[in-house]
Design a protein around this motif. Sequence first.
Motif, PDB file in Angstrom:
ATOM      1  N   LYS A 763       0.829  -1.201   0.000  1.00 57.18           N
ATOM      2  CA  LYS A 763       0.000   0.000   0.000  1.00 57.18           C
ATOM      3  C   LYS A 763       0.861   1.249   0.000  1.00 57.18           C
ATOM      4  O   LYS A 763       0.577   2.222  -0.710  1.00 57.18           O
ATOM      5  N   MET A 766       2.442   1.663  -3.409  1.00 59.06           N
ATOM      6  CA  MET A 766       1.456   2.064  -4.413  1.00 59.06           C
ATOM      7  C   MET A 766       1.119   3.539  -4.297  1.00 59.06           C
ATOM      8  O   MET A 766       0.933   4.234  -5.310  1.00 59.06           O
ATOM      9  N   THR A 770       1.632   6.386  -7.253  1.00 58.47           N
ATOM     10  CA  THR A 770       0.440   7.044  -7.773  1.00 58.47           C
ATOM     11  C   THR A 770       0.615   8.553  -7.694  1.00 58.47           C
ATOM     12  O   THR A 770       0.829   9.109  -6.621  1.00 58.47           O
ATOM     13  N   GLU A 782      -4.752  -0.886 -11.638  1.00 58.39           N
ATOM     14  CA  GLU A 782      -4.328  -0.675 -10.258  1.00 58.39           C
ATOM     15  C   GLU A 782      -4.409  -1.963  -9.436  1.00 58.39           C
ATOM     16  O   GLU A 782      -3.537  -2.228  -8.590  1.00 58.39           O
ATOM     17  N   ASN A 785      -1.347  -4.002 -10.307  1.00 57.32           N
ATOM     18  CA  ASN A 785      -0.134  -3.489  -9.655  1.00 57.32           C
ATOM     19  C   ASN A 785      -0.130  -3.788  -8.159  1.00 57.32           C
ATOM     20  O   ASN A 785       0.906  -4.142  -7.587  1.00 57.32           O
ATOM     21  N   PHE A 786      -1.293  -3.661  -7.528  1.00 54.36           N
ATOM     22  CA  PHE A 786      -1.374  -3.874  -6.078  1.00 54.36           C
ATOM     23  C   PHE A 786      -1.069  -5.329  -5.714  1.00 54.36           C
ATOM     24  O   PHE A 786      -0.278  -5.609  -4.802  1.00 54.36           O
TER      25      PHE A 786
END
Length: 1338
Positions: A763, A766, A770, A782, A785-786
């Motif tokens: 998190k 990310m 972002t 997204e 990617n997470f």
Amino acid sequence: MTDVQKPGTPKRVTMVGEPRNTSAGSRGSAKRNGSPEKRVPSAVQRWKRQHEQSMMEKLVGLRNTKKELTKISKEQATNLARKIPTELLARDWLNVIEATLETRAYLVEKLMPTLILGMEKLLNEADKRGLANGSDKRDPNFNPINHLAQYLMRNNPRYSNFSEASPYVRSLREVNEELKKELFNIEDNRLARIKAEAKRRRDEREKMEEQKMFEQKERMKLLMKQFMEWCVNPSGSVELQLLQNALRSFVELSERFPDHLSEAAKLSHPLEPTDVTGKALTVKEFAKYFASYTSELNSELFDRFMLHMTKCAAAHRSLSHREARRIHLTNLFLSCDHSGIGLLDRHRVLSLFENYWDSAKEEIKHNLRNPRKWPVVEVDEADDTLSDDEEVKEEQIPSLPATTEPPRSPPPVTAEPREQTIVEQKEDEASDKGEPTPETQQQDAKEEQTDQKIEEKPEQQKEDGEKEAGPEQTTEQVAEKKPEEAEKEEENKGEGQEKEKTDTELKQEEQKPESAKEEETAELLKKDEAKPEENKETTDIDTSGKESDTKPDESGSQKSETKEGGTSTELPDQGPEPPSTAGETTEQQKADESIEEKEKEGDIESDVALTGELLQSQPKTPGTGTQQAVSFAEGTNFEREKTAMTQISRSHSQMSIFDENSVNVSQFVQLTETFLGDEPSTKGFETLMKYIKSEYQETEEEKMERLVRARREAMSSRRKMLLDQLFDKWDNDGSGYLDQDEVENVMMKYKDGQESEAIETAKVEMKKKTKHPTDNRLSKREFRNFVTLVADAMPGADAEFEYFIEFLNNSVEQASDMLNRTYAERIRGEARKKWLQYIITAADTGGASIEPVYKAVFQALYKDAEAHGGGKNISANISMLERNTTDRTRGDVVLRYVAATTEDADFLLGKILYKDMMGISFSAVETGKPIHVPRVANHGNIMFWNPYRKPDEREGSFIVIPLKDRRKRVFGLLGIDTLSDHHTKSIFITHEIQFFQGVAKSFSIAYHAIDMRKKLLRITESAVSWIHRRSPHVKEVVAYIVEPDEESKDFVLRKMMMTDKRGSIQNMQNPPRLERKDNLFRDYLFKAVDNSESVSADAYGERHLAFPLRDDQGRASAILDISIGEMKQLPSHENREVQRMLRLLQMAHKEITKEMAGEEKNVVLEAEQNEESRMDIMFDRLMLMELRENVNKLDTKAFAELRSYNDPPRIVHDILKSVKAIFDFEETEQGLYDDWQQMKGQINNELLQKLATYDPTAGQDLIQPEKIEKYLKDVPHGEVAKHSSVPAQHMYNWVFVCLSLIEHTLKMRENNADILPPESEKENSGENLLQQETEAES
């Protein structure tokens, strides 16, 4: 005596002896009154007056005498006319006009005798009364009409024969008899004349038919003769598809004919659809087929048609020869692909081309293209230091073999290579036919492996002996020998020479420094060895179907064992095929054994001479005895990774990704064909094949590096596929988003929460990556990617990934069961995803038009409301956020309705919603979240655009969905209501709202895809105008965009833009589609898309250059087709300009693609603050930026050259004056810089600084471009390069770019008097909404 006055003046009479009023009193009174005194006329004046009077009297007398003489002459003429015999007057009725013969005969017999005498009596009576001779006198007692009527009644020929006494009447009777005779002869001969005319017409028709039949026979002969030019097939037939393409191309070319020919160049009947069954025509069928279409063409058009057919036949023959070469080049690629991954090092291949070019003979080199120039290399790789006419001398550039050249860069493997080409297709066919599987061929592979080891030992001993006793050879000496050996290889095929050559190559490989590559490969291997799971199972992708074993040696090196025929067949979405019987033998094994024996004997031509049939039965041609392939252990995860790569490759049918470091088989074949030129000689082709085959070498470290990279790319592709499938399964209603908290809750259950730290780490990472605020929702990208970040943060990431994804899949299925998700709900989700895909497909296939997308959106809403919404009757609309340019007091932005369903179109389309008006739309814009009003009648803040809807009919539900871009900025709204539904319950429920969000997401993707294409076309328009401006020899430029075709599973080209003969740009209103099957003679366009490489080819007698515009992944998304007419190549300076424009166009395309992907905009000039004008000046801005860089690269020596001129060329002086006019216009206009000495003092670093920082779009008082262009009107572009002054060339281009930008800015300001606010204001109006939302949540 009287004074004679002029006519028209009042008469004044003066009597002789009249006293004159000349008394002294009167004179005295005149003096007292101040008036001038009247003087007494002198004697001269009196005499003059008397003379004038006498002369006037004489003139009047002469005029009266002339009148009397004229009157007498007229009377004499009248009397003379009366003396003419009346027979002559009657004979006037006998003329040669046959058309009035019957009429004249009737008049002479019935009317004229009486009428003529009546007219004579009438004239005599008028003469007696004095009414003749033009007299104006009127007699009230005389009416000529009544007098004539009275005479005719009294002298009716039925009752009176008085007229027979007149000689004129007797003459008329004679004339009447002659007229009757003539009339009788005409009546008697009319039938004969009709028959004669009919016969004449029949003869003419028969003659025309005979001529037409003769012309048809001659045309049939010409067509049958034309058949021989088309027939290259031994069966003596021509495919119908080729002929239909030739006809279709003629129809297209006929539109360019002159107007009188273009209208007549229509075929006898419309063209039929292109044949796809492979039907072929014989010679008679060939001639009859073309004759049926060309029967109505005149001779000139038919000659043009035959000329076009000759050109198409020549192209067909060339295509057949090219296909034969492509087979050989494919085999060459397979023989050079030692690692078996379907990729070759592009830089190494280009290096071999350069070495071959430098050492080739003039007769071979004449047909080749320079490998350092475009189109062999790309425009950003081309070497423009030398002109096209110059050649590199052999002694200046030594011919270095590829093995001795240090690698330019490690060749990465592309994410989606075209490994599944000919070989994989043949493997699938072999598996269907039951041909031997890998288990049945392992025994033969082991035997071949033993033979290779036996051959390697004496070669190593020989090599060691050469190292000790033989003289050392330098790299340059070996390099000079190798091209010569490649050319003499036909004559010297001895086994000893081949072994000696191979030994030399091995020696060079050992001497070659590869420290950088070895270190990188060692690091990759250490990383792989550090993973416990991968020490047990090693995976790799081998598109040629070859698997082999690799065992680490004690010293750390790897020994390779080649397994012949070790192919692994596979089917998509299926497991491995069961093995066949071990004792089964096929023709393929025999072919493999024969080829392997030839290669052992040193026959290099074995792979070059492979036929198409042998290629089908031979999936992978083994390398030579000294070239060993890296193999991997059995029982690995290779099949799963290979299957993932196969599915991804097949999803993009026949489209390759461009990679500057590697080429697949299709790109290698196209690259080699481009290098060989249009008509390569047989000798040049053979020597190039042998040279590449012998010189292309790879070390074991390079092979391992390629395989490791391929494995990583395969794993990445497989991960992407698995995550996309997981997202689609999770998002059952197709909303396009997942709740991040829900995803985290599911992840926390993995290993009972032991990986919570990894989730928190992901998190944080990310959020760092972002750039824009998040809304606690994850899109597919997204989410991917997470999950990847979470898996990478776990220990043993690669091994854990599979288990982690499997856990998430199981969790989603369990959640579905817990939510009691029925089978019908799953079917509903699949149907909705299909409808959402239709929206994106409409954007991809709509020709950059937004109308099909609107239609697809409304169709998806209608279908869902009918199938899954309880049969609701819905209405929908789409509004776009725009800046307020009319009334700023009502808000910075407005919503304009751009699309609506049929029932609301009349009330909504074109309407503007301001912030101060009623409605919930701007609340949705500001919050970025959907707003649902279940009961519209009870809300009180809804804007009703339909004034005819009664208050009691305003029942229903209403919802607005924000439309967001990649950066989650709101750019519009999707509104849906049920006001037209008469059901009592018409409220949207949860799964419907989720589907509406998915529709908004799909529309956003489609909208931005179309927006990007429109922007690309606007920039392409600027580039095309510059190409025509700088390259007068460019005849035509056509722009195509690439679109998928769902029916043929291929792509099509959409013709969007073209230029006419004058260079003006025409945008196609209804862009036509070009399919591959209908454009076989323009196949170069499709090859450019297939390989994402530039292609040069001839089409219909004209040279074309196809340049692909690539997206961020390297695929061709658009094609620019440049036609230069009958020229083989452009002049040197024009060619450089075209390459420069194409390079800048590609840069602009990349910049737009990055912006659409969510990156920040690159705003350099002041005019780029306005988004509308930014696209128009982006290409010019890129040109300006490039020129700034070029100017910054100039050193003091370059400008010292200009200052060294005592008397510079006029062109150089004019260029410098134009530069100074931009900065100091008034001083330049005053002629201050006409003196060279004064101008020379201005060439300094300050001028350099101004050139590098000047913004042509800034400022209010911009100079009109016409005032500066006058300094360059005598400076042709082609002459600037001839003076060899680099600074002058850069400044010349700089001036024109600045003038173009100034012109764009002036037009923009003229069209938009009220300058729009900067883009930042728009972003604040819609982008601050997310910040407000975040603050509200906090």
